[in-house]
Design a protein around this motif. Structure first.
Motif, short mmCIF file in Angstrom:
data_model
loop_
_atom_site.label_atom_id
_atom_site.label_comp_id
_atom_site.label_asym_id
_atom_site.label_seq_id
_atom_site.Cartn_x
_atom_site.Cartn_y
_atom_site.Cartn_z
N THR A 66 41.15 41.05 -3.89
CA THR A 66 40.78 42.38 -3.39
C THR A 66 41.24 42.56 -1.95
N MET A 67 41.00 41.55 -1.12
CA MET A 67 41.41 41.63 0.28
C MET A 67 42.93 41.64 0.39
N ALA A 68 43.62 40.87 -0.46
CA ALA A 68 45.08 40.85 -0.42
C ALA A 68 45.65 42.24 -0.73
N GLN A 69 45.06 42.92 -1.70
CA GLN A 69 45.51 44.27 -2.05
C GLN A 69 45.25 45.23 -0.89
N ARG A 70 44.10 45.08 -0.25
CA ARG A 70 43.75 45.96 0.88
C ARG A 70 44.74 45.79 2.02
N ILE A 71 45.09 44.54 2.32
CA ILE A 71 46.03 44.27 3.40
C ILE A 71 47.43 44.74 3.04
N SER A 72 47.83 44.54 1.78
CA SER A 72 49.16 44.98 1.34
C SER A 72 49.29 46.50 1.44
N ARG A 73 48.26 47.21 1.02
CA ARG A 73 48.29 48.68 1.12
C ARG A 73 48.38 49.11 2.58
N ALA A 74 47.64 48.43 3.43
CA ALA A 74 47.68 48.77 4.86
C ALA A 74 49.07 48.54 5.43
N LYS A 75 49.70 47.44 5.07
CA LYS A 75 51.05 47.16 5.55
C LYS A 75 52.03 48.23 5.08
N ARG A 76 51.90 48.63 3.82
CA ARG A 76 52.80 49.68 3.31
C ARG A 76 52.58 50.98 4.05
N THR A 77 51.34 51.29 4.37
CA THR A 77 51.02 52.55 5.04
C THR A 77 51.67 52.64 6.41
N VAL A 78 51.70 51.52 7.13
CA VAL A 78 52.22 51.57 8.51
C VAL A 78 53.66 51.07 8.61
N SER A 79 54.29 50.80 7.47
CA SER A 79 55.62 50.19 7.51
C SER A 79 56.65 51.07 8.20
N GLY A 80 56.49 52.38 8.11
CA GLY A 80 57.47 53.27 8.72
C GLY A 80 57.04 53.85 10.04
N VAL A 81 55.96 53.36 10.62
CA VAL A 81 55.44 53.91 11.88
C VAL A 81 56.36 53.52 13.03
N ARG A 82 56.72 54.50 13.85
CA ARG A 82 57.55 54.23 15.03
C ARG A 82 56.69 54.36 16.27
N PHE A 83 56.97 53.50 17.24
CA PHE A 83 56.18 53.53 18.47
C PHE A 83 56.89 54.37 19.52
N ASP A 84 57.01 55.67 19.22
CA ASP A 84 57.64 56.57 20.18
C ASP A 84 56.61 57.37 20.97
N ARG A 85 55.34 57.11 20.72
CA ARG A 85 54.26 57.75 21.49
C ARG A 85 53.22 56.70 21.83
N PRO A 86 52.50 56.89 22.93
CA PRO A 86 51.46 55.91 23.29
C PRO A 86 50.40 55.83 22.20
N GLY A 87 49.92 54.64 21.93
CA GLY A 87 48.86 54.47 20.94
C GLY A 87 47.52 54.92 21.49
N ASP A 88 46.56 55.03 20.61
CA ASP A 88 45.22 55.50 20.98
C ASP A 88 44.31 54.30 21.21
N VAL A 89 44.01 54.05 22.48
CA VAL A 89 43.15 52.91 22.83
C VAL A 89 41.78 53.07 22.19
N ALA A 90 41.27 54.30 22.14
CA ALA A 90 39.93 54.53 21.59
C ALA A 90 39.85 54.08 20.13
N THR A 91 40.92 54.31 19.36
CA THR A 91 40.94 53.88 17.96
C THR A 91 40.92 52.35 17.86
N VAL A 92 41.70 51.70 18.71
CA VAL A 92 41.71 50.23 18.73
C VAL A 92 40.32 49.70 19.05
N LEU A 93 39.65 50.31 20.03
CA LEU A 93 38.32 49.84 20.42
C LEU A 93 37.31 50.02 19.29
N ARG A 94 37.41 51.12 18.55
CA ARG A 94 36.49 51.32 17.44
C ARG A 94 36.68 50.25 16.37
#
Length: 383
Positions: free
Chosen positions: A137-165
């Motif tokens: 179950t955890m492996a599937q959750r992590i795999s889905r998360a990886k697929r979701t962010v696979s195309g994310v580009r870091f062309d804008r500053p990230g949200d520190v508040a989200t990281v802290l949450r």
């Protein structure tokens, strides 16, 4: 072969490829390749639509050449980007990894799992054990998360508040299985604090240290919960408290107050009191006012009602409680406590028993059951 037909068709086939997006040189090469194929095959098997045949074959040759060229460039780029032998450069990409793992497109549970896997370096099995779910179950959750962010580009500053949450969620999981998630959250937050200069990061680290410092005193030898007022303060980790207070003071001095700094200030006031009776409840109420202003969170207002009950008396606390939705988590338990403080033991016992049925976990339920039993016993014995 009808050479006149070939000559008449070549320009129009080339035009089709260019119109489809091929550059002229590449289109011409592809058409020439198609003509070679025509010379080889047409005498034995002439096509019904010569132009269509040439367009189809030429376009396929163009696509094949483009893919081959793209693959070659990628290989060359990888070679150029390959680090030279020797010590790695001192660039820390950890912060981008935090932002990736806490991407807004992920659910909180997926963000936590991906953070523990990618940033924390925990195995899928360790994370699964910590969250008491099957490894698959955890492996599937992590795999889905990886697929979701696979195309994310870091062309804008990230949200520190989200990281802290996300880190706060990790910390609140505490300890399960063979992974101490509270300690892991502190480690990761220290790492984040070294990567980014932000007062709320410092506020969260201070809050974690101050709460974690009381961990040893939170449970009795039999595993039952020990309320804050009854904890053996000699078992608190004074070094962690001192460190948390120093970090908090430095953050507050920057005059950029946030919710984690306010929460840490409340925790520091509890940690600073030699005994429960010496707690500065008036100042705690003031910090809850700041926290409520920052978050407008009903749970904050519930905790503020408890603080008001300590600072101004239980009836003042009950009056505050009456303004809140009684469906809030732990609302009934707070009401039971304030009624007991006010001397209404019958109502308090009934509310403790009711709160036990709503408790989110076994330890809290058992604690509330014992509170109800204690008051019922006192009532039976006339005390």
């Amino acid at each position: 072969m009808d050479e006149a037909l070939i000559r008449s068709l070549t320009p129009s086939v080339l035009t089709v490829l260019v119109r489809r997006g091929a550059d002229f040189a590449a289109a011409e090469d592809a058409v020439q390749d198609a003509l070679v194929e025509a010379v080889r095959g047409w005498p034995d098997d002439p096509p019904r639509d010569p132009k269509g045949w040439l367009v189809t074959v030429a376009w396929r040759r163009f696509l094949d050449a483009t893919r081959a060229d793209t693959a070659r460039r990628r290989r060359e780029d990888r070679v150029e980007e390959e680090p030279a032998p020797g010590p790695a450069p001192g660039v820390d990409d950890t912060l981008q990894l935090y932002f990736l793992c806490a991407h807004p497109s992920l659910t909180p549970s997926s963000a936590v799992a991906l953070t523990l896997r990618a940033v924390g370096g925990l195995s899928t099995r360790q994370i699964a054990r910590a969250y008491l779910v099957p490894e698959a179950t955890m492996a599937q959750r992590i795999s889905r998360a990886k697929r979701t962010v696979s195309g994310v580009r870091f062309d804008r500053p990230g949200d520190v508040a989200t990281v802290l949450r996300v880190l706060y969620l990790v910390f609140n999981e505490g300890y399960s299985g063979d992974v101490d998630l509270a300690a892991e959250a502190i480690r990761l937050t220290r790492q984040l604090a070294a990567s980014v200069d932000h007062p709320e990061v410092a506020g969260l680290l201070a809050l974690m240290l101050l709460h974690h410092a009381r961990r040893a005193a939170r449970t009795a030898p039999d595993g039952s919960l020990v309320p804050l007022a009854e904890q053996d303060r000699g078992r608190w980790d004074t070094a962690s408290i001192a460190q948390g207070v120093r970090i908090l003071q430095a953050a507050l001095a920057r005059d950029r107050l946030g919710e984690f700094q306010a929460q840490a200030a409340i925790a520091a006031l509890h940690a600073d009191a030699p005994t429960a009776g010496e707690t500065d409840w008036v100042q705690i109420v003031e910090w809850y006012d700041e926290l409520a202003r920052l978050t407008d969170n009903p749970v904050v207002r519930l905790n503020r009602a408890v603080a008001v009950g300590e600072a101004d008396g239980p009836r003042a606390g009950l009056a505050e409680l009456a303004t809140l939705d009684d469906a809030l988590p732990r609302h009934t338990a707070v009401a039971a406590y304030l009624h007991e403080r006010d001397g209404d033991l019958d109502t308090a016992a009934r509310l403790y028993a009711e709160a036990a049925h709503k408790a989110p976990d076994l330890a809290e339920r058992d604690h509330l059951v014992r509170q109800a039993a204690r008051l019922n016993s006192r009532h039976r014995h006339g005390r």
